[in-house]
Structure formats: structure tokens, C-alpha cells
Enzyme design. Sequence first.
Site, mmCIF file in Angstrom:
data_model
loop_
_atom_site.group_PDB
_atom_site.id
_atom_site.type_symbol
_atom_site.label_atom_id
_atom_site.label_comp_id
_atom_site.label_asym_id
_atom_site.label_seq_id
_atom_site.Cartn_x
_atom_site.Cartn_y
_atom_site.Cartn_z
ATOM 1 N N LEU A 1 18.973 -4.820 4.947
ATOM 2 C CA LEU A 1 19.939 -4.712 3.850
ATOM 3 C C LEU A 1 21.351 -5.001 4.358
ATOM 4 O O LEU A 1 21.706 -4.632 5.481
ATOM 5 C CB LEU A 1 19.912 -3.304 3.244
ATOM 6 C CG LEU A 1 18.576 -2.773 2.724
ATOM 7 C CD1 LEU A 1 18.798 -1.451 1.987
ATOM 8 C CD2 LEU A 1 17.864 -3.770 1.824
ATOM 9 N N SER B 1 0.823 -1.219 0.000
ATOM 10 C CA SER B 1 0.000 0.000 0.000
ATOM 11 C C SER B 1 0.856 1.267 0.000
ATOM 12 O O SER B 1 0.461 2.279 -0.596
ATOM 13 C CB SER B 1 -0.984 -0.003 1.177
ATOM 14 O OG SER B 1 -0.330 0.213 2.398
ATOM 15 N N ASN C 1 13.376 4.573 4.309
ATOM 16 C CA ASN C 1 12.482 3.531 4.818
ATOM 17 C C ASN C 1 11.338 4.188 5.571
ATOM 18 O O ASN C 1 11.490 5.285 6.108
ATOM 19 C CB ASN C 1 13.252 2.608 5.769
ATOM 20 C CG ASN C 1 12.390 1.478 6.303
ATOM 21 O OD1 ASN C 1 11.606 0.863 5.558
ATOM 22 N ND2 ASN C 1 12.506 1.191 7.586
ATOM 23 N N ARG D 1 22.684 -13.226 2.422
ATOM 24 C CA ARG D 1 22.099 -11.893 2.275
ATOM 25 C C ARG D 1 22.835 -11.042 1.229
ATOM 26 O O ARG D 1 22.241 -10.437 0.343
ATOM 27 C CB ARG D 1 22.125 -11.180 3.626
ATOM 28 C CG ARG D 1 21.402 -9.850 3.647
ATOM 29 C CD ARG D 1 21.609 -9.144 4.972
ATOM 30 N NE ARG D 1 21.230 -9.979 6.112
ATOM 31 C CZ ARG D 1 19.972 -10.182 6.518
ATOM 32 N NH1 ARG D 1 18.997 -9.586 5.895
ATOM 33 N NH2 ARG D 1 19.710 -10.963 7.527
ATOM 34 N N HIS E 1 8.663 3.430 8.758
ATOM 35 C CA HIS E 1 8.519 2.536 9.914
ATOM 36 C C HIS E 1 7.306 2.974 10.730
ATOM 37 O O HIS E 1 7.128 4.172 10.975
ATOM 38 C CB HIS E 1 9.785 2.597 10.776
ATOM 39 C CG HIS E 1 9.754 1.644 11.925
ATOM 40 N ND1 HIS E 1 10.026 0.296 11.775
ATOM 41 C CD2 HIS E 1 9.457 1.824 13.228
ATOM 42 C CE1 HIS E 1 9.898 -0.299 12.945
ATOM 43 N NE2 HIS E 1 9.550 0.600 13.849
HETATM 44 C C1 GRF Z 1 3.985 -0.518 6.855
HETATM 45 O O1 GRF Z 1 3.359 -0.453 8.098
HETATM 46 C C2 GRF Z 1 5.389 0.031 6.938
HETATM 47 O O2 GRF Z 1 5.527 1.080 7.855
HETATM 48 C C3 GRF Z 1 6.172 -1.165 7.405
HETATM 49 O O3 GRF Z 1 5.591 -2.262 6.739
HETATM 50 C C4 GRF Z 1 4.244 -1.955 6.411
HETATM 51 C C5 GRF Z 1 4.093 -2.133 4.933
HETATM 52 O O4 GRF Z 1 2.755 -1.998 4.503
HETATM 53 N N1 GRF Z 1 7.580 -0.985 7.155
HETATM 54 P P1 GRF Z 1 2.435 -1.924 2.949
HETATM 55 O O5 GRF Z 1 3.025 -3.182 2.321
HETATM 56 O O6 GRF Z 1 3.074 -0.680 2.408
HETATM 57 O O7 GRF Z 1 0.955 -1.899 2.857
#
Ligand code: GRF
Length: 193
Positions: free
Chosen positions: A94, A14, A108, A66, A110
Amino acid sequence: MTIRIAILFSGRGSNMVALADAIQNGTIPNAEIALVLSDQLTAKGVEIAQKRGLKTLVILRGGRKREEHDREIVSFLRNERVDLICLAGYMRVLSPFFVDAFKDRILNIHPSLLPLFPGLDAQRQALENGATVSGCTVHFVDNTLDGGPIIAQRTVPVMPDDTVDSLSARILEQEHILYPEAVALVLKQRFDG
Ligand code: GRF
């Protein structure tokens, strides 16, 4: 100059969609999606990206170490002349090789107010620690776990009757606003001079 962005994800996608929309509607100006990349064949985001006509790659780890996996990914990113990488629910840490290959050019998102609650299950951590406010953070990726320099944050209240799902949904709504804003900010500062 059009900035070429790669989005890496492992699941639902999403945030990938929010970024793609923002590039399309100009919220993130002067940018295009060079490719989107998943490390999971079954990721829902893969189907969505393909339907949108985005260049979509799946690079499975396939039992490799990795760094070996990352080297393959980095070579695709270089081939596509990628300027900026957005991790969007990319569930693999990573390797230093990858981070150094795109130093200060990996972001990123979070689902907590970092530096609080890094790592997995951030929303659960917030609930278990009795937080009354939580939110989301976009940060640069370095070789620490969710510890790189913070670019932007948005907050949400934590309600007394919240479950992990209800809190996650409230945060996710803000993530979809925050990530495009943060990318636009980085592009303006980094690439506009
Ligand atoms: C989100 O909550 C993001 O903050 C975390 O993983 C989730 C990913 O959701 N890192 P989506 O795949 O973008 O819907």
C-alpha cells in the site's frame, strides 16, 4: 454499532472466505462485510465472493502509479463507510496515502512468525533458514513491509521432510483460525470501548 469491514485480496481468497464465514457465524460479532475488493480480474476469490452474494469490486491497476490506484480504492472504501480493512493475500504494497487514510485500521495476515521472514515466499524462507517452528501473524499495516505492530500469532511445527507446499498448507489451516480471532480481538478493543 455494526462494524463495516472491507477485505482486499489478489488470488485464491481462502482467508477472505474464513473471515466471511466468521462474520456470518458470529465468531466475529457485530460486523458486516461492506465490500470485498481484488486488484486481479482473474482472482479465484472474485468468483467465490460473487457466488456468496458479497459486494465485489475489481479495481485493476491499469498501468497507473501505485498512489493513483490506491486513491481510487480509498474513495470506494470511504463511499462504503468502511471501518476496518483486512488484507488477505493482497499482493500489492500500500502507498503511504492509503495507509494514512485508514491509519491503524488496516490489518494483514502473513505466513510466518514475524518479525522473521517478511516479504515474499515466507514459507520458503523458513525452510531455507532451517526453522523448526513457523506459523502466521496478523499485524497492523504501517509504512514498513510486514513490520507493523503484531496483534496475534499461531505456530506450527516444521517437519524435516516439508516442502514449500506442505508447510504452506499447514500454516494456511492456522491462518483461517487466527485471522477471525485477531479481527474479533481488534473489534472488541477498538470499537467496544
Ligand atoms: C496467505 O498465505 C496469506 O498469509 C498471504 O497470502 C496468502 C493468501 O492466501 N498473505 P488466500 O488467498 O487467503 O488463500
